[in-house]
Design a protein around this motif. Structure first.
Motif, PDB file in Angstrom:
ATOM      1  N   UNK A  68       7.717  15.221  -5.396  1.00 43.10           N
ATOM      2  CA  UNK A  68       7.369  15.095  -3.982  1.00 43.10           C
ATOM      3  C   UNK A  68       8.605  14.791  -3.131  1.00 43.10           C
ATOM      4  N   UNK A  69       8.685  15.476  -2.020  1.00 46.30           N
ATOM      5  CA  UNK A  69       9.774  15.215  -1.075  1.00 46.30           C
ATOM      6  C   UNK A  69       9.499  13.983  -0.223  1.00 46.30           C
ATOM      7  N   UNK A  70       8.329  13.364  -0.398  1.00 44.94           N
ATOM      8  CA  UNK A  70       7.973  12.188   0.394  1.00 44.94           C
ATOM      9  C   UNK A  70       8.482  10.883  -0.212  1.00 44.94           C
ATOM     10  N   UNK A  80      -4.160   6.912   0.203  1.00 51.28           N
ATOM     11  CA  UNK A  80      -3.424   5.647   0.303  1.00 51.28           C
ATOM     12  C   UNK A  80      -2.530   5.626   1.541  1.00 51.28           C
ATOM     13  N   UNK A  81      -1.960   6.757   1.891  1.00 46.70           N
ATOM     14  CA  UNK A  81      -1.123   6.816   3.092  1.00 46.70           C
ATOM     15  C   UNK A  81      -1.969   6.644   4.349  1.00 46.70           C
ATOM     16  N   UNK A 129       3.078   5.846  -3.138  1.00 46.98           N
ATOM     17  CA  UNK A 129       4.195   6.487  -3.828  1.00 46.98           C
ATOM     18  C   UNK A 129       3.847   6.701  -5.297  1.00 46.98           C
ATOM     19  N   UNK A 130       3.159   5.734  -5.893  1.00 45.88           N
ATOM     20  CA  UNK A 130       2.830   5.852  -7.320  1.00 45.88           C
ATOM     21  C   UNK A 130       1.890   7.027  -7.604  1.00 45.88           C
ATOM     22  N   UNK A 131       1.185   7.500  -6.588  1.00 43.25           N
ATOM     23  CA  UNK A 131       0.272   8.631  -6.750  1.00 43.25           C
ATOM     24  C   UNK A 131       0.922   9.981  -6.424  1.00 43.25           C
ATOM     25  N   UNK A 159       0.839  -1.204   0.000  1.00 42.25           N
ATOM     26  CA  UNK A 159       0.000   0.000   0.000  1.00 42.25           C
ATOM     27  C   UNK A 159       0.876   1.257   0.000  1.00 42.25           C
ATOM     28  N   UNK A 160       1.992   1.211   0.696  1.00 42.93           N
ATOM     29  CA  UNK A 160       2.915   2.348   0.645  1.00 42.93           C
ATOM     30  C   UNK A 160       3.441   2.513  -0.782  1.00 42.93           C
ATOM     31  N   UNK A 161       3.753   1.406  -1.442  1.00 43.21           N
ATOM     32  CA  UNK A 161       4.176   1.476  -2.842  1.00 43.21           C
ATOM     33  C   UNK A 161       3.104   2.096  -3.721  1.00 43.21           C
ATOM     34  N   UNK A 162       1.853   1.748  -3.470  1.00 45.62           N
ATOM     35  CA  UNK A 162       0.744   2.352  -4.223  1.00 45.62           C
ATOM     36  C   UNK A 162       0.661   3.846  -3.950  1.00 45.62           C
TER      37      UNK A 162
END
Length: 186
Positions: A52-54, A121-122, A45-47, A40-43
């Motif tokens: 993004x600095x995240x 997602x986060x 990131x994809x958004x 879910x974290x990977x998902x």
């Protein structure tokens, strides 16, 4: 090399230690939940937008979660009974939380999960992280070897994910959704 082995066709799998267990085993559930969180974290990131600095800190978390999953599956360095998670991993999350929080509006009310897709997602990742934490506590209470640093990391990670969700909204210029009680008098 084939991706399928057929070894688990009857509902059994091997832990990292080599021990064969049911796929319904609590340890399998633990590292499966850790894998779900990582996915879910990977998902999320994809958004994120490409600037993004995240992205970098979230990718670092993914690498750490992969190692934590191995630990939860019973992997141990030869002769060592210490966590793969170090105090520095926890401190790094705290530093990120503090740095991001300085840029966020002070919370004066609860907020609802949502906003841009990455933030949503986060928030989902945060709830899975809390589920992983609860499962780790249950495992520890059942005398399964859960290391202090691992549990602390997962607890801090949920705070980090909450903060990154808010920051993802900020980066996109979207306000957090403030919760208002349905029982408030109008």
């Amino acid at each position: 090399m084939k991706i399928y082995t057929k070894a688990g066709d009857k509902g059994r799998t091997s832990l990292a230690s080599g021990k064969k267990v049911s796929k319904a085993n609590d340890l399998v559930d633990l590292y499966g939940t850790c894998d779900e969180l990582n996915s879910v974290i990977g998902s999320a990131i994809s958004f994120l937008n490409s600037k993004s600095s995240l992205t970098e800190p979230l990718l670092a978390v993914q690498h750490t979660l992969f190692e934590l999953g191995a630990e939860l599956a019973g992997f141990r360095q030869k002769g060592e009974e210490v966590s793969i998670i170090h105090q520095g991993d926890i401190s790094l999350l705290e530093d990120h939380i503090d740095g991001l929080s300085q840029k966020l509006e002070v919370m004066r009310s609860f907020i609802l999960p949502g906003g841009v897709q990455s933030a949503s997602m986060l928030h989902l990742a945060r709830t899975i992280c809390r589920r992983l934490e609860r499962a780790m506590v249950r495992a520890r209470e059942s005398e399964v070897g859960i290391f202090d640093n691992s549990l602390t990391y997962v607890n801090r990670l949920s705070d980090f994910l909450f903060t990154t969700a808010r920051y993802a909204n900020l980066e996109e210029g979207v306000e957090d959704i403030k919760w208002t009680s349905r029982t408030k008098k109008k």
